[in-house]
Motif scaffolding. Structure first.
Motif, PDB file in Angstrom:
ATOM      1  N   MET A   1      59.946-100.281  -0.363  1.00 41.90           N
ATOM      2  CA  MET A   1      60.012 -99.068   0.667  1.00 41.90           C
ATOM      3  C   MET A   1      58.950 -98.279   1.058  1.00 41.90           C
ATOM      4  O   MET A   1      58.735 -98.239   2.163  1.00 41.90           O
ATOM      5  N   THR A   2      58.041 -98.143   0.012  1.00 44.12           N
ATOM      6  CA  THR A   2      56.733 -97.452   0.400  1.00 44.12           C
ATOM      7  C   THR A   2      55.721 -98.444   1.330  1.00 44.12           C
ATOM      8  O   THR A   2      55.087 -97.915   2.037  1.00 44.12           O
ATOM      9  N   THR A   3      55.735 -99.692   0.758  1.00 43.15           N
ATOM     10  CA  THR A   3      55.031-100.628   1.815  1.00 43.15           C
ATOM     11  C   THR A   3      55.402-100.388   3.243  1.00 43.15           C
ATOM     12  O   THR A   3      54.769-100.528   4.294  1.00 43.15           O
ATOM     13  N   ARG A   4      56.731-100.361   3.520  1.00 43.83           N
ATOM     14  CA  ARG A   4      57.453-100.459   4.814  1.00 43.83           C
ATOM     15  C   ARG A   4      56.864 -99.158   5.647  1.00 43.83           C
ATOM     16  O   ARG A   4      56.464 -99.133   6.629  1.00 43.83           O
ATOM     17  N   GLU A   5      57.015 -98.008   4.688  1.00 46.84           N
ATOM     18  CA  GLU A   5      56.687 -96.982   5.311  1.00 46.84           C
ATOM     19  C   GLU A   5      55.104 -96.842   5.558  1.00 46.84           C
ATOM     20  O   GLU A   5      54.544 -95.996   6.485  1.00 46.84           O
ATOM     21  N   GLN A   6      54.384 -97.283   4.622  1.00 40.15           N
ATOM     22  CA  GLN A   6      52.885 -97.207   4.923  1.00 40.15           C
ATOM     23  C   GLN A   6      52.514 -98.153   6.095  1.00 40.15           C
ATOM     24  O   GLN A   6      51.651 -97.761   6.926  1.00 40.15           O
ATOM     25  N   LYS A   7      53.129 -99.380   6.257  1.00 40.83           N
ATOM     26  CA  LYS A   7      52.945-100.166   7.484  1.00 40.83           C
ATOM     27  C   LYS A   7      53.234 -99.538   8.848  1.00 40.83           C
ATOM     28  O   LYS A   7      52.443 -99.558   9.696  1.00 40.83           O
ATOM     29  N   LYS A   8      54.327 -98.806   8.729  1.00 38.73           N
ATOM     30  CA  LYS A   8      54.702 -97.943   9.878  1.00 38.73           C
ATOM     31  C   LYS A   8      53.803 -96.695   9.992  1.00 38.73           C
ATOM     32  O   LYS A   8      53.417 -96.569  11.477  1.00 38.73           O
ATOM     33  N   GLY A   9      53.182 -96.333   8.919  1.00 42.14           N
ATOM     34  CA  GLY A   9      52.228 -95.332   9.209  1.00 42.14           C
ATOM     35  C   GLY A   9      50.997 -95.809   9.866  1.00 42.14           C
ATOM     36  O   GLY A   9      50.382 -95.177  10.820  1.00 42.14           O
ATOM     37  N   VAL A  10      50.519 -96.845   9.263  1.00 41.31           N
ATOM     38  CA  VAL A  10      49.359 -97.478   9.660  1.00 41.31           C
ATOM     39  C   VAL A  10      49.460 -97.849  11.247  1.00 41.31           C
ATOM     40  O   VAL A  10      48.407 -97.549  12.037  1.00 41.31           O
ATOM     41  N   ARG A  14      47.320 -96.379  14.495  1.00 41.44           N
ATOM     42  CA  ARG A  14      46.555 -97.496  15.125  1.00 41.44           C
ATOM     43  C   ARG A  14      47.193 -97.531  16.771  1.00 41.44           C
ATOM     44  O   ARG A  14      46.100 -97.580  17.691  1.00 41.44           O
ATOM     45  N   LEU A  15      48.165 -97.188  17.048  1.00 40.49           N
ATOM     46  CA  LEU A  15      48.897 -96.747  18.197  1.00 40.49           C
ATOM     47  C   LEU A  15      48.098 -95.415  19.174  1.00 40.49           C
ATOM     48  O   LEU A  15      47.711 -95.442  20.113  1.00 40.49           O
ATOM     49  N   GLN A  16      48.156 -94.320  18.020  1.00 42.36           N
ATOM     50  CA  GLN A  16      47.156 -93.309  18.611  1.00 42.36           C
ATOM     51  C   GLN A  16      45.990 -93.607  18.826  1.00 42.36           C
ATOM     52  O   GLN A  16      45.540 -93.048  19.833  1.00 42.36           O
ATOM     53  N   LEU A  17      45.202 -94.316  17.979  1.00 38.30           N
ATOM     54  CA  LEU A  17      43.884 -94.589  18.210  1.00 38.30           C
ATOM     55  C   LEU A  17      43.812 -95.211  19.641  1.00 38.30           C
ATOM     56  O   LEU A  17      42.903 -95.184  20.481  1.00 38.30           O
ATOM     57  N   LEU A  18      44.639 -96.411  19.723  1.00 38.94           N
ATOM     58  CA  LEU A  18      44.539 -96.945  21.103  1.00 38.94           C
ATOM     59  C   LEU A  18      45.016 -96.344  22.276  1.00 38.94           C
ATOM     60  O   LEU A  18      44.348 -96.366  23.327  1.00 38.94           O
ATOM     61  N   ARG A  19      45.761 -95.356  21.933  1.00 43.51           N
ATOM     62  CA  ARG A  19      46.340 -94.451  23.125  1.00 43.51           C
ATOM     63  C   ARG A  19      44.849 -93.424  23.462  1.00 43.51           C
ATOM     64  O   ARG A  19      44.924 -93.304  24.582  1.00 43.51           O
ATOM     65  N   SER A  20      44.444 -92.908  22.378  1.00 43.20           N
ATOM     66  CA  SER A  20      43.125 -92.376  22.736  1.00 43.20           C
ATOM     67  C   SER A  20      41.874 -93.205  23.439  1.00 43.20           C
ATOM     68  O   SER A  20      41.378 -92.490  24.302  1.00 43.20           O
ATOM     69  N   VAL A  21      41.700 -94.273  22.858  1.00 42.57           N
ATOM     70  CA  VAL A  21      40.556 -95.274  23.451  1.00 42.57           C
ATOM     71  C   VAL A  21      41.077 -95.350  25.102  1.00 42.57           C
ATOM     72  O   VAL A  21      40.247 -95.458  25.959  1.00 42.57           O
ATOM     73  N   ALA A  22      42.349 -95.669  25.311  1.00 44.44           N
ATOM     74  CA  ALA A  22      42.681 -96.259  26.674  1.00 44.44           C
ATOM     75  C   ALA A  22      42.960 -94.882  27.607  1.00 44.44           C
ATOM     76  O   ALA A  22      43.438 -95.113  28.721  1.00 44.44           O
ATOM     77  N   ASN A  23      42.717 -93.712  26.952  1.00 44.56           N
ATOM     78  CA  ASN A  23      43.156 -92.679  27.810  1.00 44.56           C
ATOM     79  C   ASN A  23      44.547 -92.530  28.267  1.00 44.56           C
ATOM     80  O   ASN A  23      44.802 -91.965  29.371  1.00 44.56           O
TER      81      ASN A  23
END
Length: 144
Positions: A1-10, A14-23
């Motif tokens: 269960m924690t690995t699934r939550e960790q993967k979702k968190g990661v 990454r999506l937030q990082l992509l969002r900031s890079v792509a403005n």
């Protein structure tokens, strides 16, 4: 269960990082990815435009004209030789009424011309005018 939550968190990070890079101001994952793809395409177009600009700059000629007692000493250098470049430069001389008295030419990979032009038929021709006409001839040849 924690690995699934960790993967979702990661994935979320990454999506937030992509969002900031792509403005991107999108909230949904799919929209963030679409905005990122648009941003990447825009970057590719900018790279192509820069490549074109560099290619044009690399063929800008270096032209020097010195006034001699009777005529001009004309040096032309362009780091890329193009078909018809010599003809274009010689036509520019003819247009100015300059007769080529002596010339040294190299047209291998680069283009180099050192020419002595006799007195022009038109007395109003000066070194600056000769330089401008030769530069225009080289640019015209590069555009075709």
């Amino acid at each position: 269960m924690t690995t699934r939550e960790q993967k979702k968190g990661v994935l979320h990070e990454r999506l937030q990082l992509l969002r900031s890079v792509a403005n991107s101001s999108a909230v949904r994952s799919a929209s963030i990815i679409v905005d990122a793809l648009k941003y990447i395409e825009e970057l590719k177009q900018n790279i192509e435009a820069c490549k074109r600009d560099l290619a044009e700059e690399s063929c800008l000629p270096m032209v020097t004209v010195k006034t001699l007692e009777k005529g001009f000493l004309i040096n032309v250098f362009c780091d890329k030789n193009r078909p018809g470049l010599l003809v274009s430069v010689l036509e520019a001389f003819e247009e100015l009424g300059l007769e080529v008295l002596d010339a040294s030419i190299s047209c291998a990979d680069s283009f180099r011309l050192e020419a002595v032009g006799g007195e022009p038929q038109n007395e109003s021709v000066d070194a600056q005018m000769v330089r401008q006409v030769v530069v225009q001839a080289v640019k015209k040849c590069a555009e075709s």
